[in-house]
Design a protein around this motif. Structure first.
Motif, PDB file in Angstrom:
ATOM      1  N   THR A 172     -50.685 -64.575  48.174  1.00 56.02           N
ATOM      2  CA  THR A 172     -50.488 -63.678  49.314  1.00 56.02           C
ATOM      3  C   THR A 172     -49.067 -63.917  49.829  1.00 56.02           C
ATOM      4  N   VAL A 173     -48.489 -62.889  50.435  1.00 55.13           N
ATOM      5  CA  VAL A 173     -47.136 -63.011  51.013  1.00 55.13           C
ATOM      6  C   VAL A 173     -47.167 -62.421  52.418  1.00 55.13           C
ATOM      7  N   ASP A 174     -46.782 -63.225  53.396  1.00 58.07           N
ATOM      8  CA  ASP A 174     -46.677 -62.742  54.774  1.00 58.07           C
ATOM      9  C   ASP A 174     -45.218 -62.709  55.189  1.00 58.07           C
ATOM     10  N   LEU A 175     -44.804 -61.578  55.763  1.00 55.79           N
ATOM     11  CA  LEU A 175     -43.427 -61.440  56.219  1.00 55.79           C
ATOM     12  C   LEU A 175     -43.432 -61.371  57.735  1.00 55.79           C
ATOM     13  N   LYS A 176     -42.633 -62.226  58.363  1.00 60.18           N
ATOM     14  CA  LYS A 176     -42.442 -62.127  59.815  1.00 60.18           C
ATOM     15  C   LYS A 176     -41.087 -61.452  60.001  1.00 60.18           C
ATOM     16  N   VAL A 177     -41.115 -60.214  60.520  1.00 63.10           N
ATOM     17  CA  VAL A 177     -39.900 -59.396  60.513  1.00 63.10           C
ATOM     18  C   VAL A 177     -39.515 -58.972  61.922  1.00 63.10           C
ATOM     19  N   PRO A 178     -38.247 -58.623  62.143  1.00 65.62           N
ATOM     20  CA  PRO A 178     -37.829 -58.065  63.437  1.00 65.62           C
ATOM     21  C   PRO A 178     -38.596 -56.773  63.720  1.00 65.62           C
TER      22      PRO A 178
ATOM     23  N   GLY B  29     -39.630 -53.062  64.266  1.00 66.45           N
ATOM     24  CA  GLY B  29     -39.115 -51.829  63.678  1.00 66.45           C
ATOM     25  C   GLY B  29     -38.913 -51.902  62.181  1.00 66.45           C
ATOM     26  N   TRP B  30     -39.013 -53.084  61.600  1.00 68.44           N
ATOM     27  CA  TRP B  30     -38.870 -53.185  60.143  1.00 68.44           C
ATOM     28  C   TRP B  30     -40.187 -52.805  59.474  1.00 68.44           C
ATOM     29  N   ARG B  31     -40.058 -52.149  58.337  1.00 73.23           N
ATOM     30  CA  ARG B  31     -41.230 -51.817  57.530  1.00 73.23           C
ATOM     31  C   ARG B  31     -41.037 -52.383  56.133  1.00 73.23           C
ATOM     32  N   SER B  32     -42.144 -52.750  55.482  1.00 78.42           N
ATOM     33  CA  SER B  32     -42.053 -53.465  54.206  1.00 78.42           C
ATOM     34  C   SER B  32     -42.638 -52.643  53.058  1.00 78.42           C
ATOM     35  N   PHE B  33     -41.949 -52.687  51.931  1.00 78.16           N
ATOM     36  CA  PHE B  33     -42.370 -51.955  50.728  1.00 78.16           C
ATOM     37  C   PHE B  33     -42.296 -52.878  49.520  1.00 78.16           C
ATOM     38  N   SER B  34     -43.195 -52.659  48.569  1.00 79.09           N
ATOM     39  CA  SER B  34     -43.174 -53.451  47.336  1.00 79.09           C
ATOM     40  C   SER B  34     -44.110 -52.808  46.327  1.00 79.09           C
ATOM     41  N   GLY B  35     -43.918 -53.151  45.077  1.00 81.27           N
ATOM     42  CA  GLY B  35     -44.892 -52.780  44.050  1.00 81.27           C
ATOM     43  C   GLY B  35     -46.181 -53.574  44.204  1.00 81.27           C
TER      44      GLY B  35
ATOM     45  N   ALA C  60     -50.390 -53.784  49.136  1.00 77.51           N
ATOM     46  CA  ALA C  60     -50.271 -54.083  50.563  1.00 77.51           C
ATOM     47  C   ALA C  60     -51.594 -54.629  51.073  1.00 77.51           C
ATOM     48  N   ASP C  61     -51.496 -55.573  52.020  1.00 77.39           N
ATOM     49  CA  ASP C  61     -52.690 -56.187  52.602  1.00 77.39           C
ATOM     50  C   ASP C  61     -52.476 -56.297  54.115  1.00 77.39           C
ATOM     51  N   GLY C  62     -51.952 -55.208  54.681  1.00 73.17           N
ATOM     52  CA  GLY C  62     -51.536 -55.201  56.079  1.00 73.17           C
ATOM     53  C   GLY C  62     -50.106 -54.705  56.155  1.00 73.17           C
ATOM     54  N   ALA C  63     -49.590 -54.554  57.395  1.00 73.75           N
ATOM     55  CA  ALA C  63     -48.286 -53.925  57.584  1.00 73.75           C
ATOM     56  C   ALA C  63     -47.154 -54.678  56.885  1.00 73.75           C
ATOM     57  N   ASN C  64     -47.149 -55.975  57.018  1.00 71.86           N
ATOM     58  CA  ASN C  64     -46.079 -56.768  56.411  1.00 71.86           C
ATOM     59  C   ASN C  64     -46.675 -57.904  55.584  1.00 71.86           C
ATOM     60  N   ARG C  65     -47.718 -57.554  54.866  1.00 72.96           N
ATOM     61  CA  ARG C  65     -48.438 -58.552  54.089  1.00 72.96           C
ATOM     62  C   ARG C  65     -48.807 -57.950  52.731  1.00 72.96           C
ATOM     63  N   PHE C  66     -48.638 -58.742  51.698  1.00 68.00           N
ATOM     64  CA  PHE C  66     -48.946 -58.278  50.340  1.00 68.00           C
ATOM     65  C   PHE C  66     -49.797 -59.315  49.630  1.00 68.00           C
ATOM     66  N   LYS C  67     -50.421 -58.857  48.526  1.00 70.01           N
ATOM     67  CA  LYS C  67     -51.138 -59.813  47.688  1.00 70.01           C
ATOM     68  C   LYS C  67     -50.962 -59.444  46.223  1.00 70.01           C
ATOM     69  N   GLY C  68     -51.126 -60.431  45.378  1.00 69.04           N
ATOM     70  CA  GLY C  68     -50.974 -60.202  43.943  1.00 69.04           C
ATOM     71  C   GLY C  68     -51.866 -61.142  43.169  1.00 69.04           C
TER      72      GLY C  68
ATOM     73  N   GLY D 120     -37.243 -53.652  56.151  1.00 68.88           N
ATOM     74  CA  GLY D 120     -36.142 -53.378  57.064  1.00 68.88           C
ATOM     75  C   GLY D 120     -36.217 -51.974  57.615  1.00 68.88           C
ATOM     76  N   VAL D 121     -35.039 -51.487  57.988  1.00 68.07           N
ATOM     77  CA  VAL D 121     -34.935 -50.130  58.525  1.00 68.07           C
ATOM     78  C   VAL D 121     -34.626 -49.216  57.351  1.00 68.07           C
ATOM     79  N   SER D 122     -35.535 -48.305  57.069  1.00 69.80           N
ATOM     80  CA  SER D 122     -35.348 -47.463  55.887  1.00 69.80           C
ATOM     81  C   SER D 122     -36.053 -46.128  56.071  1.00 69.80           C
ATOM     82  N   ARG D 123     -35.762 -45.214  55.160  1.00 68.48           N
ATOM     83  CA  ARG D 123     -36.484 -43.936  55.122  1.00 68.48           C
ATOM     84  C   ARG D 123     -37.357 -43.959  53.888  1.00 68.48           C
ATOM     85  N   SER D 124     -38.568 -43.476  54.001  1.00 72.57           N
ATOM     86  CA  SER D 124     -39.430 -43.493  52.820  1.00 72.57           C
ATOM     87  C   SER D 124     -40.108 -42.149  52.603  1.00 72.57           C
TER      88      SER D 124
END
Ligand SMILES: [Zn+2]
Length: 596
Positions: A146-152, A154-160, A163-171, A185-189
């Protein structure tokens, strides 16, 4: 051997409860390019646990020693008890005395390597390739993560990764984590569906791109996958696009890619097509090098070089197919495709290294490949020459089979037969076996001549088979050749500094080398404006007395000019293409022979 060892580890650990490895990174103070990493390895490691940073990341075949970003390493046992540890090699921390409980590892990671596409943290985003951020232990490599990101805010997280929550992933394991970079981070998707698959497109950074048009074109590109493969190695795929300054390049991953471009390099159209060609290249890699790859990289070994003589097939063939995807998708016009082919022909002819080294040899040596003039003069390139060999192989298959077979069939067979995630990889012998199986005859001689020796590329033959030819003419008028010295130069203090000298060319034969500062021709001062013109006013065979500085000493040499075609080559249609040429063209590019 390694594969068996990994399987054995998986078996012994399957009985351990909660064997998940938990990763976390705190990115809330990103200005100084650093993040705080915490990893909790489950109980059961025994008394000693070796944790490691990779020495390289996939897609860039070069030792990067990624452990160099780690500082303030600490290890703790149950109850926060500090554990003893020592470095045992440049990338390995050995932790002692853990006992039966879980082990927590903490460290700072410095991430300011945007152009390496390994790790980059700043006040607007973080790009995290786990091979440069998250340590692993061989004994837990097969366990889920599992990966947990503590971010500023307004940041949003993306990955292949899933997702297991807003800023959390699992593999399912570290190998999946390490091949699934995270963009936060700050991005357009944007999102779209194509062929029953889900796609995301994430832009970090402002630039002169048209996001809507880009997304529409990416949708057309991914729709071309069935022209080669019968299935998909993913359900969801993420394009991460970095519009930034300085950095340029791209890297493939198992179900995602990161593409970097200077923020104003998305226009004009020629640049936009190059960007889309890169996107197609990375997407094709999802099969060619991720879903199936050379056995030397199955599984990837992250502490040392993974030598294979097949990188040309992974990089060059991917390049070869990329522009074809753009053409088939209707994004690239035939003339633009021919222009790209002509550029490749010109590059090949102006690169002595292309005929100095085989693609097998340069694949093996990619880990130590030089750059600049040395590369051009003495080394083949897994991309450029790998693409040429792919073209030759494709045309031979098409011609020998009357258009029934193409190089696409080889890649579909590799995809079917060697799924890397099942621990299977292939060798050059396996590729030759597939070729023999498809065609009913041996390819040993062809392979020895074109893959294991510098390939003698006969462009006239390749092109004429499909109703095309090379032209050096302009507007159908014959243009004379021009005098040629075989060097490149940039303005420098006092004159023009040589940046390249083509092996075997006039300047090479006269004894010039890069860094010589040319000051005068026949006693007359050379300026930037006059450097090229002063030679083109002369003729092939003329001898020029060249004054130049080398090691601050003034010297003179005689340069005998040769000649070269005045224009760059063009690829054009033959005057009266036969039905057979048109038919083979159609089978080659899966688009009709251009009408006019
Ligand atoms: Zn590539």
């Amino acid at each position: 051997m390694l594969r068996l060892a990994v399987a054995a580890f998986a078996l012994t650990l399957s009985t351990v409860a909660d064997a998940t490895v938990h990763y976390a990174i705190d990115l809330t103070s990103p200005e100084h390019h650093s993040g705080k990493v915490r990893i909790v390895f489950p109980a059961g490691s025994g008394d000693t646990l070796d944790v490691k940073m990779p020495a390289w990341r996939t897609g860039r075949y070069e030792i990067l020693d990624l452990a160099n970003g780690v500082s303030e390493f600490a290890a703790k046992g149950q109850g926060g008890r500090a554990l003893q540890w020592q470095k045992v090699d440049k990338s390995t921390w050995r932790i002692q005395g853990a006992g039966s409980g879980p082990i927590t590892v903490e460290y700072d990671v410095y991430a300011n390597e945007l152009g390496l596409r390994s790790r980059h943290i700043d006040d607007s985003h973080a790009y995290l390739d786990a091979s440069a951020v998250f340590m692993y232990a061989d004994s837990f490599r097969q366990e889920d993560v599992t990966v947990d990101l503590k971010v500023p805010s307004g940041w949003r997280s993306f990955s292949g990764l899933e997702a297991d929550g807003a800023n959390r992933f699992k593999g399912a394991n570290w190998d999946i984590l390490v091949d699934s970079p995270i963009e936060t981070g700050v991005s357009r998707s944007f999102a779209f569906k194509e062929g029953g698959r889900d796609y995301q497109v994430v832009f970090w950074g402002d630039g002169n791109y048209d996001a809507g048009q880009t997304v529409a074109d990416l949708k057309k590109i991914v729709a071309q996958a069935p022209s080669i493969w019968s299935g998909y190695p993913f359900q969801r795929y993420v394009f991460m696009i970095h519009a930034t300054d300085g950095a340029g390049g791209a890297t493939e991953h198992r179900n995602s890619t990161v593409i970097q471009l200077p923020r104003n390099a998305f226009q004009p159209r020629t640049k936009y097509l190059k960007f889309l060609s890169t996107a197609a290249h990375e997407f094709i890699h999802t099969w060619n090098v991720k879903a199936y790859r050379a056995g030397a990289m199955v599984p990837y070994r992250y502490q040392d070089e993974n030598y294979t003589d097949l990188l040309w097939l992974h990089e060059g063939s991917t390049d070869y197919f990329a522009d074809q995807f753009l053409l088939q998708a209707g994004i690239m016009k035939p003339d633009e495709y021919f222009g790209a082919l002509a550029d490749a022909v010109d590059h090949y002819r102006r690169t002595p290294g292309a005929s100095a080294q085989s693609v097998a040899e340069t694949s093996f040596n990619e880990w130590i490949s030089p750059s600049g003039d040395r590369a051009r003069n003495a080394w083949a390139n897994i991309y450029a020459e790998g693409s040429m060999v792919s073209w030759m192989l494709d045309l031979k298959l098409l011609q020998d089979s009357g258009g029934k077979l193409s190089y696409r069939n080889v890649h579909e067979t590799l995809y079917q037969r060697y799924p890397s995630e099942q621990g299977k990889g292939f060798s050059a012998t396996d590729v030759k076996a597939i070729l023999a199986e498809l065609t009913g005859h041996s390819w040993d001689a062809w392979w020895a001549q074109n893959v294991e020796s510098p390939a003698p590329v006969d462009f006239d033959r390749l092109l004429s088979a499909v109703g095309l030819r090379i032209s050096y003419e302009d507007s159908d008028k014959s243009v004379p050749k021009q005098p040629w010295a075989g060097w490149k130069a940039d303005q420098a203090e006092g004159g023009m500094k040589l940046t390249g000298v083509e092996r075997g060319g006039p300047a090479w034969n006269a004894g010039f080398v890069p860094d010589d500062i040319i000051t005068a021709f026949d006693g007359r001062r050379v300026t930037k404006d006059r450097f090229e013109d002063a030679l083109t006013e002369r003729r092939a065979g003329d001898v020029v007395t060249v004054s130049f500085f080398r090691r601050d000493q003034l010297m003179q040499k005689k340069l005998t000019l040769s000649s070269i075609e005045k224009n760059k080559p063009k690829v054009v249609k033959v005057a009266n293409p036969t039905a057979a040429q048109k038919a083979l063209y159609q089978r080659w590019l899966l688009t009709p022979y251009p009408a006019n």
